[in-house]
Scaffold this motif. Sequence first.
Motif, PDB file in Angstrom:
ATOM      1  N   TYR A 339       0.838  -1.210   0.000  1.00 55.55           N
ATOM      2  CA  TYR A 339       0.000   0.000   0.000  1.00 55.55           C
ATOM      3  C   TYR A 339       0.871   1.257   0.000  1.00 55.55           C
ATOM      4  O   TYR A 339       0.634   2.196  -0.770  1.00 55.55           O
ATOM      5  CB  TYR A 339      -0.917  -0.011   1.226  1.00 55.55           C
ATOM      6  N   TRP A 340       1.899   1.258   0.858  1.00 53.03           N
ATOM      7  CA  TRP A 340       2.818   2.419   0.877  1.00 53.03           C
ATOM      8  C   TRP A 340       3.449   2.609  -0.497  1.00 53.03           C
ATOM      9  O   TRP A 340       3.518   3.726  -1.008  1.00 53.03           O
ATOM     10  CB  TRP A 340       3.915   2.233   1.905  1.00 53.03           C
ATOM     11  N   ALA A 341       3.920   1.505  -1.089  1.00 55.84           N
ATOM     12  CA  ALA A 341       4.595   1.587  -2.383  1.00 55.84           C
ATOM     13  C   ALA A 341       3.664   2.140  -3.458  1.00 55.84           C
ATOM     14  O   ALA A 341       4.085   2.928  -4.314  1.00 55.84           O
ATOM     15  CB  ALA A 341       5.119   0.216  -2.788  1.00 55.84           C
ATOM     16  N   SER A 342       2.390   1.745  -3.420  1.00 55.45           N
ATOM     17  CA  SER A 342       1.442   2.224  -4.430  1.00 55.45           C
ATOM     18  C   SER A 342       1.246   3.730  -4.323  1.00 55.45           C
ATOM     19  O   SER A 342       1.072   4.429  -5.331  1.00 55.45           O
ATOM     20  CB  SER A 342       0.096   1.508  -4.285  1.00 55.45           C
ATOM     21  N   LYS A 343       1.292   4.254  -3.098  1.00 55.03           N
ATOM     22  CA  LYS A 343       1.126   5.690  -2.900  1.00 55.03           C
ATOM     23  C   LYS A 343       2.364   6.462  -3.331  1.00 55.03           C
ATOM     24  O   LYS A 343       2.272   7.510  -3.987  1.00 55.03           O
ATOM     25  CB  LYS A 343       0.820   5.988  -1.423  1.00 55.03           C
ATOM     26  N   ILE A 344       3.538   5.924  -2.977  1.00 52.45           N
ATOM     27  CA  ILE A 344       4.787   6.605  -3.328  1.00 52.45           C
ATOM     28  C   ILE A 344       5.002   6.566  -4.835  1.00 52.45           C
ATOM     29  O   ILE A 344       5.438   7.534  -5.457  1.00 52.45           O
ATOM     30  CB  ILE A 344       5.987   5.957  -2.611  1.00 52.45           C
ATOM     31  N   ASN A 345       4.709   5.432  -5.446  1.00 48.45           N
ATOM     32  CA  ASN A 345       4.949   5.266  -6.882  1.00 48.45           C
ATOM     33  C   ASN A 345       3.902   5.945  -7.762  1.00 48.45           C
ATOM     34  O   ASN A 345       4.010   5.938  -8.983  1.00 48.45           O
ATOM     35  CB  ASN A 345       5.005   3.775  -7.237  1.00 48.45           C
ATOM     36  N   SER A 346       2.892   6.522  -7.121  1.00 48.95           N
ATOM     37  CA  SER A 346       1.864   7.200  -7.913  1.00 48.95           C
ATOM     38  C   SER A 346       2.387   8.468  -8.563  1.00 48.95           C
ATOM     39  O   SER A 346       1.807   8.975  -9.518  1.00 48.95           O
ATOM     40  CB  SER A 346       0.667   7.559  -7.015  1.00 48.95           C
ATOM     41  N   GLY A 347       3.498   8.974  -8.049  1.00 46.95           N
ATOM     42  CA  GLY A 347       4.112  10.163  -8.624  1.00 46.95           C
ATOM     43  C   GLY A 347       3.629  11.461  -8.011  1.00 46.95           C
ATOM     44  O   GLY A 347       4.188  12.527  -8.260  1.00 46.95           O
ATOM     45  N   SER A 348       2.592  11.409  -7.186  1.00 46.44           N
ATOM     46  CA  SER A 348       2.051  12.644  -6.603  1.00 46.44           C
ATOM     47  C   SER A 348       2.799  13.076  -5.351  1.00 46.44           C
ATOM     48  O   SER A 348       2.743  14.246  -4.956  1.00 46.44           O
ATOM     49  CB  SER A 348       0.571  12.450  -6.275  1.00 46.44           C
ATOM     50  N   VAL A 349       3.483  12.138  -4.687  1.00 50.22           N
ATOM     51  CA  VAL A 349       4.242  12.465  -3.485  1.00 50.22           C
ATOM     52  C   VAL A 349       5.607  11.797  -3.569  1.00 50.22           C
ATOM     53  O   VAL A 349       5.801  10.829  -4.302  1.00 50.22           O
ATOM     54  CB  VAL A 349       3.519  11.992  -2.202  1.00 50.22           C
ATOM     55  N   SER A 350       6.549  12.320  -2.790  1.00 50.22           N
ATOM     56  CA  SER A 350       7.900  11.761  -2.813  1.00 50.22           C
ATOM     57  C   SER A 350       8.276  11.064  -1.518  1.00 50.22           C
ATOM     58  O   SER A 350       9.336  10.456  -1.422  1.00 50.22           O
ATOM     59  CB  SER A 350       8.918  12.873  -3.095  1.00 50.22           C
TER      60      SER A 350
END
Length: 420
Positions: A339-350
């Motif tokens: 879940y964390w990886a999906s959020k980070i890899n979305s490109g909207s946050v770093s």
Amino acid sequence: MSELSFIERLLDGVEVDWVPIGKVTLRTSNIKWREVKRDYKYIDLTSVSIETKQIIETSWVSPNNAPSRAQKLVEKKDVIFATTRPTQMRYCLIGDDYHGEVASTGYCVLRARREKVLPKWILHLISTSEFKRYLEDNQSGSAYPAISDAKIKAFYIPIPCPENPEKSLQIQAEIVRILDAFTSLTAELTASLTVELTARKKQYNYYRDKLLSFEGGEVEWMSLGDIARVRRGASPRPISKYITEDESGIPWIKIGDTKPGTKFITSTAQRVTVEGSKKSRVLNPGDFVISNSMSFGRPYILAIRGAIHDGWAAISDFDEILDSSFLYHFLSSDMVSNYWASKINSGSVSNLNADIIKTLLVPVPSITEQKEIATILDKFDTLTSSITEGLPREIELRQKHYEYYRDLLLSFPKPDEQAA
């Protein structure tokens, strides 16, 4: 092996010269970040294992995000020694994988003059009991002891047959060969235990994810932000103004105070003043911290009261709804990591910010059921970590053999002893 005659036969009457390490090592250089364009592997103070003397984990840094301590360029066959908390004996030999990479200024880099001394000659000598005593006598600071590069390089080491460099290197190579044989035996046994540890970890991960998925069961899932207080850490600026060695200071909890695979944070390397803690985020025992940048998502439970660096997010005030061990196992699960990886890899946050952490859905069975699940997973976790909690007896004995013969083989007579 004859304790009394081996050195005499090996040296065959040749002289031994004692010189500072600095005399047989080369000057090294620092990176100029303004002039480089590529990313570098960064060897920080937690990258080198105290137990195995190997680099176990590094991060990538670039000219845009490199920490201020990422300065020292290293080459293959360099010996690096950590000058902060030096008696922990954190050191290693740089291998092919890290040639041309960058290390923390917390390391002293020893680059052998190979026409005079072998890199592994230096490596074994800085592992000796005599060198550790030297560190104890020359380090400064009580709460955060350290030793300077200059002091490391001022330590005297023996150079056999100094007037005949070729023979000197032959003697060094023979002693290094014997000592490497001891360390090789220990490494082989450690490797076999690593295989067993990997199998246990897979077993733990399987049952953890099985128990925490609640497939087919009736359980309420709630946003973490609705059942706990989630906040970002804060660092007082400039941090150097607030670091203190006074015991009345508040523990300053940084990413470097943790070890992969451990559950609790029990101590810190530094403290901040009470004023500095007021500009930070102070947490209590039982609260969670979770890394929001490097190795993002890794959870730890605090066993101490302390102020947290802005590289952490804090999770607190959940006691009435969540059992801390249950929450730890859930936050450590693959489903949460994904879940964390999906959020980070979305490109909207770093990075893993508090707003993202608040959105995580957490299963909330009864406290009784949470404790039962946590008890089962704690047992698997204990089985997994039991190998790493202390060296098995055979490895410990082999290490003692190495230390005995190392100190014997490297105990050359000093000038005053020769005169006597």
